[in-house]
Motif scaffolding. Structure first.
Motif, PDB file in Angstrom:
ATOM      1  N   PRO A   1    -115.082  60.749-107.101  1.00 24.18           N
ATOM      2  CA  PRO A   1    -114.378  59.529-107.517  1.00 24.18           C
ATOM      3  C   PRO A   1    -113.072  59.858-108.213  1.00 24.18           C
ATOM      4  CG  PRO A   1    -116.305  59.934-108.911  1.00 24.18           C
ATOM      5  CD  PRO A   1    -116.401  60.886-107.766  1.00 24.18           C
ATOM      6  N   LYS A   2    -112.065  59.032-107.974  1.00 20.74           N
ATOM      7  CA  LYS A   2    -110.767  59.239-108.608  1.00 20.74           C
ATOM      8  C   LYS A   2    -110.733  58.676-110.022  1.00 20.74           C
ATOM      9  CE  LYS A   2    -108.105  59.318-104.312  1.00 20.74           C
ATOM     10  NZ  LYS A   2    -106.990  58.727-103.549  1.00 20.74           N
ATOM     11  N   GLU A   3    -111.713  57.811-110.328  1.00 23.77           N
ATOM     12  CA  GLU A   3    -111.762  57.176-111.648  1.00 23.77           C
ATOM     13  C   GLU A   3    -113.188  57.169-112.179  1.00 23.77           C
ATOM     14  OE1 GLU A   3    -108.218  53.834-111.443  1.00 23.77           O
ATOM     15  OE2 GLU A   3    -110.200  53.282-110.719  1.00 23.77           O
ATOM     16  N   ILE A   4    -113.288  57.089-113.495  1.00 24.38           N
ATOM     17  CA  ILE A   4    -114.584  56.848-114.131  1.00 24.38           C
ATOM     18  C   ILE A   4    -114.448  55.585-114.982  1.00 24.38           C
ATOM     19  CG2 ILE A   4    -115.308  59.269-114.152  1.00 24.38           C
ATOM     20  CD1 ILE A   4    -114.504  59.356-117.114  1.00 24.38           C
ATOM     21  N   ARG A   5    -115.577  54.917-115.206  1.00 26.27           N
ATOM     22  CA  ARG A   5    -115.593  53.703-116.030  1.00 26.27           C
ATOM     23  C   ARG A   5    -116.151  54.054-117.402  1.00 26.27           C
ATOM     24  NH1 ARG A   5    -119.337  50.182-117.444  1.00 26.27           N
ATOM     25  NH2 ARG A   5    -120.858  51.202-116.095  1.00 26.27           N
ATOM     26  N   VAL A   6    -115.413  53.677-118.448  1.00 33.89           N
ATOM     27  CA  VAL A   6    -115.806  54.011-119.815  1.00 33.89           C
ATOM     28  C   VAL A   6    -115.934  52.730-120.629  1.00 33.89           C
ATOM     29  CG1 VAL A   6    -115.194  55.279-121.909  1.00 33.89           C
ATOM     30  CG2 VAL A   6    -114.597  56.213-119.662  1.00 33.89           C
ATOM     31  N   LYS A   7    -117.066  52.577-121.323  1.00 34.29           N
ATOM     32  CA  LYS A   7    -117.278  51.438-122.217  1.00 34.29           C
ATOM     33  C   LYS A   7    -117.050  51.914-123.643  1.00 34.29           C
ATOM     34  CE  LYS A   7    -120.548  47.683-123.140  1.00 34.29           C
ATOM     35  NZ  LYS A   7    -121.892  47.156-122.823  1.00 34.29           N
ATOM     36  N   ILE A   8    -116.131  51.250-124.356  1.00 32.86           N
ATOM     37  CA  ILE A   8    -115.786  51.664-125.713  1.00 32.86           C
ATOM     38  C   ILE A   8    -115.953  50.500-126.686  1.00 32.86           C
ATOM     39  CG2 ILE A   8    -114.210  53.496-125.003  1.00 32.86           C
ATOM     40  CD1 ILE A   8    -111.898  51.571-125.370  1.00 32.86           C
TER      41      ILE A   8
ATOM     42  N   GLU B   1    -104.790  56.665-119.795  1.00 32.50           N
ATOM     43  CA  GLU B   1    -105.386  57.951-120.123  1.00 32.50           C
ATOM     44  C   GLU B   1    -105.991  58.613-118.892  1.00 32.50           C
ATOM     45  OE1 GLU B   1    -105.369  59.634-122.844  1.00 32.50           O
ATOM     46  OE2 GLU B   1    -104.532  58.193-124.261  1.00 32.50           O
ATOM     47  N   LYS B   2    -105.974  59.946-118.891  1.00 33.30           N
ATOM     48  CA  LYS B   2    -106.606  60.727-117.828  1.00 33.30           C
ATOM     49  C   LYS B   2    -107.614  61.684-118.446  1.00 33.30           C
ATOM     50  CE  LYS B   2    -102.590  60.595-114.739  1.00 33.30           C
ATOM     51  NZ  LYS B   2    -101.607  61.417-113.965  1.00 33.30           N
ATOM     52  N   LEU B   3    -108.691  61.907-117.724  1.00 29.95           N
ATOM     53  CA  LEU B   3    -109.692  62.863-118.163  1.00 29.95           C
ATOM     54  C   LEU B   3    -109.545  64.123-117.307  1.00 29.95           C
ATOM     55  CD1 LEU B   3    -112.122  63.725-119.823  1.00 29.95           C
ATOM     56  CD2 LEU B   3    -113.599  62.575-118.155  1.00 29.95           C
ATOM     57  N   PHE B   4    -109.121  65.226-117.935  1.00 30.08           N
ATOM     58  CA  PHE B   4    -108.945  66.492-117.244  1.00 30.08           C
ATOM     59  C   PHE B   4    -110.188  67.359-117.440  1.00 30.08           C
ATOM     60  CE2 PHE B   4    -104.664  64.971-118.063  1.00 30.08           C
ATOM     61  CZ  PHE B   4    -103.982  65.284-116.888  1.00 30.08           C
ATOM     62  N   ILE B   5    -110.730  67.867-116.322  1.00 30.37           N
ATOM     63  CA  ILE B   5    -111.894  68.752-116.371  1.00 30.37           C
ATOM     64  C   ILE B   5    -111.512  70.085-115.736  1.00 30.37           C
ATOM     65  CG2 ILE B   5    -114.293  69.084-115.702  1.00 30.37           C
ATOM     66  CD1 ILE B   5    -113.960  66.756-117.583  1.00 30.37           C
ATOM     67  N   ASP B   6    -111.502  71.144-116.554  1.00 37.49           N
ATOM     68  CA  ASP B   6    -111.183  72.481-116.052  1.00 37.49           C
ATOM     69  C   ASP B   6    -112.453  73.119-115.503  1.00 37.49           C
ATOM     70  OD1 ASP B   6    -110.276  75.024-115.548  1.00 37.49           O
ATOM     71  OD2 ASP B   6    -109.115  75.169-117.405  1.00 37.49           O
ATOM     72  N   LEU B   7    -112.432  73.527-114.247  1.00 41.26           N
ATOM     73  CA  LEU B   7    -113.618  74.063-113.578  1.00 41.26           C
ATOM     74  C   LEU B   7    -113.635  75.591-113.549  1.00 41.26           C
ATOM     75  CD1 LEU B   7    -113.691  71.628-110.521  1.00 41.26           C
ATOM     76  CD2 LEU B   7    -114.928  71.407-112.691  1.00 41.26           C
ATOM     77  N   LYS B   8    -112.800  76.230-114.359  1.00 46.44           N
ATOM     78  CA  LYS B   8    -112.690  77.692-114.291  1.00 46.44           C
ATOM     79  C   LYS B   8    -113.987  78.407-114.659  1.00 46.44           C
ATOM     80  CE  LYS B   8    -110.854  78.197-118.993  1.00 46.44           C
ATOM     81  NZ  LYS B   8    -109.705  78.661-119.800  1.00 46.44           N
ATOM     82  N   ASP B   9    -114.826  77.774-115.472  1.00 40.04           N
ATOM     83  CA  ASP B   9    -116.068  78.433-115.897  1.00 40.04           C
ATOM     84  C   ASP B   9    -117.272  78.017-115.059  1.00 40.04           C
ATOM     85  OD1 ASP B   9    -114.754  79.783-117.943  1.00 40.04           O
ATOM     86  OD2 ASP B   9    -114.955  78.073-119.305  1.00 40.04           O
TER      87      ASP B   9
ATOM     88  N   THR C   1    -121.478  67.031-116.082  1.00 37.13           N
ATOM     89  CA  THR C   1    -121.971  65.846-116.800  1.00 37.13           C
ATOM     90  C   THR C   1    -120.950  65.429-117.840  1.00 37.13           C
ATOM     91  OG1 THR C   1    -124.258  66.580-116.475  1.00 37.13           O
ATOM     92  CG2 THR C   1    -123.866  64.905-118.168  1.00 37.13           C
ATOM     93  N   PHE C   2    -120.641  64.143-117.877  1.00 40.21           N
ATOM     94  CA  PHE C   2    -119.663  63.613-118.835  1.00 40.21           C
ATOM     95  C   PHE C   2    -120.359  63.191-120.117  1.00 40.21           C
ATOM     96  CE2 PHE C   2    -118.010  62.332-114.549  1.00 40.21           C
ATOM     97  CZ  PHE C   2    -117.034  63.310-114.487  1.00 40.21           C
ATOM     98  N   SER C   3    -119.778  63.582-121.228  1.00 36.84           N
ATOM     99  CA  SER C   3    -120.321  63.212-122.543  1.00 36.84           C
ATOM    100  C   SER C   3    -119.235  62.505-123.346  1.00 36.84           C
ATOM    101  CB  SER C   3    -120.811  64.447-123.291  1.00 36.84           C
ATOM    102  OG  SER C   3    -119.749  65.382-123.453  1.00 36.84           O
ATOM    103  N   PRO C   4    -119.616  61.697-124.349  1.00 34.61           N
ATOM    104  CA  PRO C   4    -118.619  60.953-125.127  1.00 34.61           C
ATOM    105  C   PRO C   4    -117.550  61.825-125.760  1.00 34.61           C
ATOM    106  CG  PRO C   4    -120.808  60.085-125.548  1.00 34.61           C
ATOM    107  CD  PRO C   4    -120.996  61.307-124.708  1.00 34.61           C
ATOM    108  N   ASP C   5    -117.925  63.050-126.163  1.00 31.14           N
ATOM    109  CA  ASP C   5    -116.934  63.905-126.833  1.00 31.14           C
ATOM    110  C   ASP C   5    -115.852  64.408-125.878  1.00 31.14           C
ATOM    111  OD1 ASP C   5    -119.382  65.490-125.949  1.00 31.14           O
ATOM    112  OD2 ASP C   5    -117.906  67.086-126.205  1.00 31.14           O
TER     113      ASP C   5
ATOM    114  N   ILE D   1    -112.902  54.723-132.703  1.00 27.44           N
ATOM    115  CA  ILE D   1    -113.317  54.189-131.406  1.00 27.44           C
ATOM    116  C   ILE D   1    -114.561  54.939-130.950  1.00 27.44           C
ATOM    117  CG2 ILE D   1    -112.686  53.824-128.995  1.00 27.44           C
ATOM    118  CD1 ILE D   1    -111.065  52.118-130.850  1.00 27.44           C
ATOM    119  N   GLU D   2    -115.592  54.205-130.584  1.00 27.08           N
ATOM    120  CA  GLU D   2    -116.857  54.800-130.156  1.00 27.08           C
ATOM    121  C   GLU D   2    -117.029  54.632-128.645  1.00 27.08           C
ATOM    122  OE1 GLU D   2    -121.690  54.252-130.956  1.00 27.08           O
ATOM    123  OE2 GLU D   2    -120.228  52.926-131.940  1.00 27.08           O
ATOM    124  N   VAL D   3    -117.384  55.720-127.963  1.00 31.40           N
ATOM    125  CA  VAL D   3    -117.658  55.681-126.531  1.00 31.40           C
ATOM    126  C   VAL D   3    -119.135  55.357-126.341  1.00 31.40           C
ATOM    127  CG1 VAL D   3    -117.666  56.964-124.363  1.00 31.40           C
ATOM    128  CG2 VAL D   3    -115.835  57.346-126.027  1.00 31.40           C
ATOM    129  N   LEU D   4    -119.434  54.210-125.734  1.00 27.17           N
ATOM    130  CA  LEU D   4    -120.811  53.743-125.581  1.00 27.17           C
ATOM    131  C   LEU D   4    -121.434  54.178-124.253  1.00 27.17           C
ATOM    132  CD1 LEU D   4    -120.394  50.063-126.868  1.00 27.17           C
ATOM    133  CD2 LEU D   4    -121.119  52.067-128.177  1.00 27.17           C
TER     134      LEU D   4
END
Length: 304
Positions: free
Chosen positions: A55-62, A77-85, A96-100, A108-111
């Motif tokens: 997916p090109k986007e994720i949905r975030v509830k805050i 905002e963009k969420l960058f995920i480095d896959l080097k590891d 897996t995406f986590s609030p942090d 602001i709290e990520v729900l």
């Protein structure tokens, strides 16, 4: 007594102002829950590429202060995920995406995050050049022909997973309908949508250049005055008039065109001086096709 009444009214105004201010503070301080979309950017290690579509986007509830949340909603905002590891050579792996992981301001709290996880796979990345092809559709009327067709750029450098690039031999434009084109010109044309795992390096939208000419003329317009255009100085020429062979779509009436309906232009290149040979061009009404201008070139003298 008047002073007492004045002070009493002033206190009422101050009380009203404080009440309104407090109401706005409470309204804006009330926690607000909203959903927003964030662009997902996955960064494979050098030399590798994703070989699965994600997916090109994720949905975030805050949740948070109304003002802060509204300001955050306006940002892109963009969420960058480095896959080097992450493992290469393993068939698949999960992120897996986590609030942090979500970049939000303090308070602001990520729900909730949807999807919570994506399953990925890495493969060797390759690059190759592939030709660009103009996809021509539609037909010209019998007496017209396409005398020139050119697409720029002629090729693109693409990159992506080897298994996907092996299946791509060319890139086509979206359909270009000949039936709506006339004369000569250039048009920008988008390309067919590629697999999302394929990247075009230094992409620019292709330009299709064309010339459509009649096979024969059915009318000649004579004594068309030549208009001279120059920023260089005074122009003189023994040629003041031209004739045009044109194709006019025939209806019930015999083809006809007046010299006043046509414009022939001699445009002298900027900086010219002395004797210059200039090619004539014509501006015609819609649906009338030029075969030839007589003369095609004229000699002009430019005096600065």
């Amino acid at each position: 007594m008047k002073s007492f009444e004045l002070n009493k009214n002033l206190l009422k105004i101050i009380s009203l102002f404080l009440s309104v201010t407090l109401w706005f503070y409470v309204l804006n301080s009330e926690p607000l829950e909203v959903e927003r979309k964030m662009s997902l950017v996955l960064l494979p290690p050098p030399g590798l590429a994703l070989n699965v579509e994600v997916p090109k986007e994720i949905r975030v509830k805050i949740k948070g202060n109304r003002t802060f949340v509204q300001d955050l909603m306006k940002s892109n905002e963009k969420l960058f995920i480095d896959l080097k590891d992450h493992p290469y050579g393993q068939e698949t792996f999960a992120v897996t995406f986590s609030p942090d992981m979500i970049p939000v301001p303090f308070g602001i709290e990520v729900l909730e995050i949807e999807p919570q996880q994506v399953v990925l796979s890495l493969e060797k990345q390759i690059k190759k050049y592939v030709p660009v092809k103009a996809k021509i559709v539609g037909d010209l009327i019998n007496d017209l022909r396409l005398t020139k067709r050119k697409i720029e750029p002629k090729q693109f450098l693409i990159s992506g997973p080897r298994s996907i690039l092996k299946t791509i031999g060319l890139i086509e434009t979206l359909p270009i309908d000949l039936s709506v084109l006339e004369g000569s010109g250039k048009i920008q044309t988008p390309i067919e949508i590629l697999d999302s795992r394929v990247v075009i390096e230094d992409f620019i939208e292709p330009v299709f250049e064309y010339t459509i000419r009649p096979n024969k003329a059915n009318f000649t317009v004579k004594n068309v005055k030549i208009h001279f255009l120059s920023a260089s100085g005074h122009i003189e020429s023994k040629d003041q008039f031209a004739a045009l062979d044109v194709l006019i779509p025939q209806g019930d009436k015999a083809p006809s065109l007046k010299a006043s309906e046509v414009k022939v232009i001699a445009e002298v290149p900027e900086g010219s001086n002395g004797k210059v040979r200039v090619r004539l061009r014509a501006e015609l009404p819609n649906h009338i096709h030029l075969l030839q201008i007589h003369p095609e070139y004229i000699n002009v003298s430019v005096n600065k």
